[in-house]
Design a protein around this motif. Structure first.
Motif, PDB file in Angstrom:
ATOM      1  N   ALA A 115      -9.301   4.101 -22.713  1.00 47.11           N
ATOM      2  CA  ALA A 115     -10.774   5.420 -22.368  1.00 47.11           C
ATOM      3  C   ALA A 115     -10.120   6.901 -21.923  1.00 47.11           C
ATOM      4  N   GLY A 116      -8.649   7.115 -21.664  1.00 50.37           N
ATOM      5  CA  GLY A 116      -8.255   8.419 -20.750  1.00 50.37           C
ATOM      6  C   GLY A 116      -8.033   9.412 -21.680  1.00 50.37           C
ATOM      7  N   ARG A 117      -7.226   8.365 -23.069  1.00 48.17           N
ATOM      8  CA  ARG A 117      -7.704   9.063 -24.457  1.00 48.17           C
ATOM      9  C   ARG A 117      -8.455  10.190 -24.878  1.00 48.17           C
ATOM     10  N   TYR A 118      -9.467   8.551 -25.162  1.00 53.23           N
ATOM     11  CA  TYR A 118     -10.989   8.923 -25.957  1.00 53.23           C
ATOM     12  C   TYR A 118     -11.859   9.752 -25.003  1.00 53.23           C
ATOM     13  N   ALA A 124       0.996  -1.308   0.254  1.00 50.76           N
ATOM     14  CA  ALA A 124      -0.079   0.568   0.181  1.00 50.76           C
ATOM     15  C   ALA A 124       1.101   1.051  -0.145  1.00 50.76           C
ATOM     16  N   THR A 125       0.640   2.315  -0.973  1.00 48.59           N
ATOM     17  CA  THR A 125       1.508   3.545  -0.699  1.00 48.59           C
ATOM     18  C   THR A 125       0.161   4.075  -0.648  1.00 48.59           C
ATOM     19  N   SER A 126       1.038   5.931  -0.167  1.00 51.28           N
ATOM     20  CA  SER A 126       0.115   6.971   0.220  1.00 51.28           C
ATOM     21  C   SER A 126      -1.265   7.266  -0.689  1.00 51.28           C
ATOM     22  N   VAL A 127      -0.617   6.880  -2.126  1.00 54.30           N
ATOM     23  CA  VAL A 127      -1.854   7.767  -2.948  1.00 54.30           C
ATOM     24  C   VAL A 127      -3.031   6.619  -3.162  1.00 54.30           C
ATOM     25  N   ASN A 128      -2.658   5.022  -2.713  1.00 54.58           N
ATOM     26  CA  ASN A 128      -4.009   4.627  -2.004  1.00 54.58           C
ATOM     27  C   ASN A 128      -4.898   4.736  -1.133  1.00 54.58           C
ATOM     28  N   TYR A 129      -3.369   5.151  -0.032  1.00 51.59           N
ATOM     29  CA  TYR A 129      -4.577   5.731   0.898  1.00 51.59           C
ATOM     30  C   TYR A 129      -5.302   7.339   0.891  1.00 51.59           C
ATOM     31  N   MET A 130      -4.729   7.816   0.314  1.00 54.44           N
ATOM     32  CA  MET A 130      -5.336   9.306   0.039  1.00 54.44           C
ATOM     33  C   MET A 130      -6.450   8.872  -0.904  1.00 54.44           C
ATOM     34  N   SER A 131      -6.178   8.658  -1.735  1.00 54.70           N
ATOM     35  CA  SER A 131      -7.520   8.577  -2.644  1.00 54.70           C
ATOM     36  C   SER A 131      -8.013   7.512  -2.664  1.00 54.70           C
ATOM     37  N   GLN A 132      -8.118   6.937  -1.344  1.00 58.21           N
ATOM     38  CA  GLN A 132      -8.937   5.222  -1.192  1.00 58.21           C
ATOM     39  C   GLN A 132      -9.627   4.708  -2.915  1.00 58.21           C
ATOM     40  N   THR A 133      -8.414   3.987  -3.252  1.00 53.57           N
ATOM     41  CA  THR A 133      -8.517   3.661  -4.636  1.00 53.57           C
ATOM     42  C   THR A 133      -7.637   2.167  -4.431  1.00 53.57           C
ATOM     43  N   LEU A 134      -8.090   1.693  -5.760  1.00 56.62           N
ATOM     44  CA  LEU A 134      -6.805   0.052  -5.969  1.00 56.62           C
ATOM     45  C   LEU A 134      -6.281   0.590  -7.157  1.00 56.62           C
ATOM     46  N   PRO A 135      -4.891  -0.282  -7.465  1.00 56.93           N
ATOM     47  CA  PRO A 135      -4.423   0.138  -8.033  1.00 56.93           C
ATOM     48  C   PRO A 135      -4.038  -1.350  -8.877  1.00 56.93           C
ATOM     49  N   ILE A 136      -4.432  -1.127 -10.069  1.00 58.29           N
ATOM     50  CA  ILE A 136      -4.092  -1.831 -11.337  1.00 58.29           C
ATOM     51  C   ILE A 136      -3.073  -2.767 -11.016  1.00 58.29           C
ATOM     52  N   PRO A 137      -3.729  -4.277 -11.242  1.00 60.43           N
ATOM     53  CA  PRO A 137      -2.378  -5.424 -10.770  1.00 60.43           C
ATOM     54  C   PRO A 137      -1.773  -5.924 -11.536  1.00 60.43           C
ATOM     55  N   ASN A 138      -0.058  -5.143 -11.386  1.00 60.84           N
ATOM     56  CA  ASN A 138       0.863  -5.864 -12.282  1.00 60.84           C
ATOM     57  C   ASN A 138       0.859  -5.901 -12.878  1.00 60.84           C
ATOM     58  N   ASP A 139      -0.035  -7.483 -13.023  1.00 62.60           N
ATOM     59  CA  ASP A 139       0.002  -8.429 -14.170  1.00 62.60           C
ATOM     60  C   ASP A 139      -1.202  -8.349 -15.417  1.00 62.60           C
ATOM     61  N   LYS A 140      -1.429  -7.265 -15.444  1.00 54.04           N
ATOM     62  CA  LYS A 140      -3.234  -7.198 -15.915  1.00 54.04           C
ATOM     63  C   LYS A 140      -2.330  -5.803 -16.930  1.00 54.04           C
ATOM     64  N   PRO A 141      -1.607  -6.223 -17.824  1.00 53.23           N
ATOM     65  CA  PRO A 141      -1.689  -5.459 -18.848  1.00 53.23           C
ATOM     66  C   PRO A 141      -3.159  -4.749 -19.569  1.00 53.23           C
ATOM     67  N   ALA A 142      -3.625  -5.552 -20.230  1.00 57.05           N
ATOM     68  CA  ALA A 142      -4.548  -5.176 -20.805  1.00 57.05           C
ATOM     69  C   ALA A 142      -6.154  -4.644 -20.520  1.00 57.05           C
ATOM     70  N   LEU A 143      -5.673  -4.615 -18.849  1.00 59.76           N
ATOM     71  CA  LEU A 143      -6.339  -3.750 -18.228  1.00 59.76           C
ATOM     72  C   LEU A 143      -6.089  -2.179 -18.223  1.00 59.76           C
ATOM     73  N   ALA A 144      -4.757  -2.149 -18.325  1.00 62.47           N
ATOM     74  CA  ALA A 144      -4.156  -0.306 -17.966  1.00 62.47           C
ATOM     75  C   ALA A 144      -4.657   0.272 -19.782  1.00 62.47           C
ATOM     76  N   VAL A 145      -4.186  -1.631 -20.602  1.00 61.93           N
ATOM     77  CA  VAL A 145      -4.197  -0.902 -21.380  1.00 61.93           C
ATOM     78  C   VAL A 145      -5.473   0.350 -22.132  1.00 61.93           C
ATOM     79  N   ALA A 146      -6.449  -0.388 -21.208  1.00 65.10           N
ATOM     80  CA  ALA A 146      -8.188  -0.318 -21.700  1.00 65.10           C
ATOM     81  C   ALA A 146      -7.937   1.407 -21.050  1.00 65.10           C
ATOM     82  N   THR A 147      -7.308   1.213 -19.915  1.00 63.99           N
ATOM     83  CA  THR A 147      -7.363   2.449 -19.105  1.00 63.99           C
ATOM     84  C   THR A 147      -6.782   3.360 -19.708  1.00 63.99           C
ATOM     85  N   GLY A 148      -5.849   3.138 -20.208  1.00 69.22           N
ATOM     86  CA  GLY A 148      -4.847   4.454 -20.567  1.00 69.22           C
ATOM     87  C   GLY A 148      -5.884   4.537 -21.894  1.00 69.22           C
TER      88      GLY A 148
END
Length: 255
Positions: free
Chosen positions: A164-167, A138-162
């Motif tokens: 969406a950000g571009r669109y 857990a990092t400070s960003v996790n705690y302060m934002s109260q959000t879960l990070p993307i799993p480090n072994d899920k490139p497809a999820l990171a790509v879909a998120t990126g």
């Protein structure tokens, strides 16, 4: 040259950049702080990021003015942890949407509050999709934002998120494992996000060696962010910046 133009220049010509992230709460020794700023300037750092999870505006103003007293040319960019971390003393601000999380405050909530304040400043606004990736703890960003990070072994999820950000119209992506990460971002995530999303890409968190910086660059990062690694090993800053300078000069020769 604007900050945007500098970033797009790196992106267009596939050059590599490095950014030094400074958390004012960690720099109490003025001599040590001056040394690290001077070293960064001398070896050609691209930008200074200033921010932290718990900072107040007063802290931001003081550190920015201190950096600019040493060197006024290199842009200082705010990396805000909350809406009060806005300073007109900086050159730009990452207008961050935490697109990997589902907390509306960090997707759009605090942005609505901050926008009128930013409009009263000369800050160059950099619309940035922020993707937090699991670093093993857990990092400070996790705690302060109260959000879960993307799993480090899920490139497809990171790509879909990126994507969406571009669109949504975001112009830059920041993949971050968080301050003091136990492990850096999976190189596969960096590679696939850059290949599929195609935006200028900043990568940070857990980069505590030249080899890790080179890996991030090789996989598609336009900029690597150094922070805790430099605190533990000050020579890391010199090694990374000197490598980037040599690499970029080799591209100039080839062209």
């Amino acid at each position: 040259m604007t900050i945007r133009e500098s970033i797009l220049n790196k992106f267009k010509y596939k050059k590599k950049g490095a950014i030094l992230l400074l958390d004012p709460e960690k720099y109490i020794d003025t001599t040590g702080f001056n040394n690290i700023i001077s070293k960064a300037v001398h070896h050609g750092v691209d930008f200074f990021f200033v921010g932290g999870s718990l900072l107040l505006q007063k802290n931001m103003d003081e550190i920015i003015l201190h950096i600019k007293a040493i060197n006024p040319q290199i842009p200082v960019i705010l990396f805000p942890g909350n809406v009060i971390q806005i300073s007109d003393k900086a050159d730009g601000i990452l207008f961050i949407s935490l697109i990997s999380g589902r907390n509306p405050e960090f997707l759009i909530g605090q942005h609505v509050v901050a926008a009128p304040l930013i409009a009263q400043t000369p800050l160059e606004v950099l619309p940035t999709g922020y993707i937090l990736v699991n670093s093993g703890k857990a990092t400070s960003v996790n705690y302060m934002s109260q959000t879960l990070p993307i799993p480090n072994d899920k490139p497809a999820l990171a790509v879909a998120t990126g994507m969406a950000g571009r669109y949504l119209g975001l112009q830059y992506l920041y993949l971050d494992a968080g301050s003091g990460a136990d492990s850096p971002i999976n190189p596969d995530i960096i590679y696939h996000v850059k290949e599929r999303v195609g935006l200028p890409l900043i990568v940070g968190g857990g980069i505590d060696s030249l080899d890790l910086a080179k890996t991030a660059w090789d996989k598609g990062a336009d900029y690597v962010v150094l922070g805790n690694g430099v605190e533990k090993n000050p020579s890391l800053l010199t090694e990374v910046l000197d490598y980037a300078k040599t690499y970029n000069l080799s591209l100039d020769v080839d062209q």
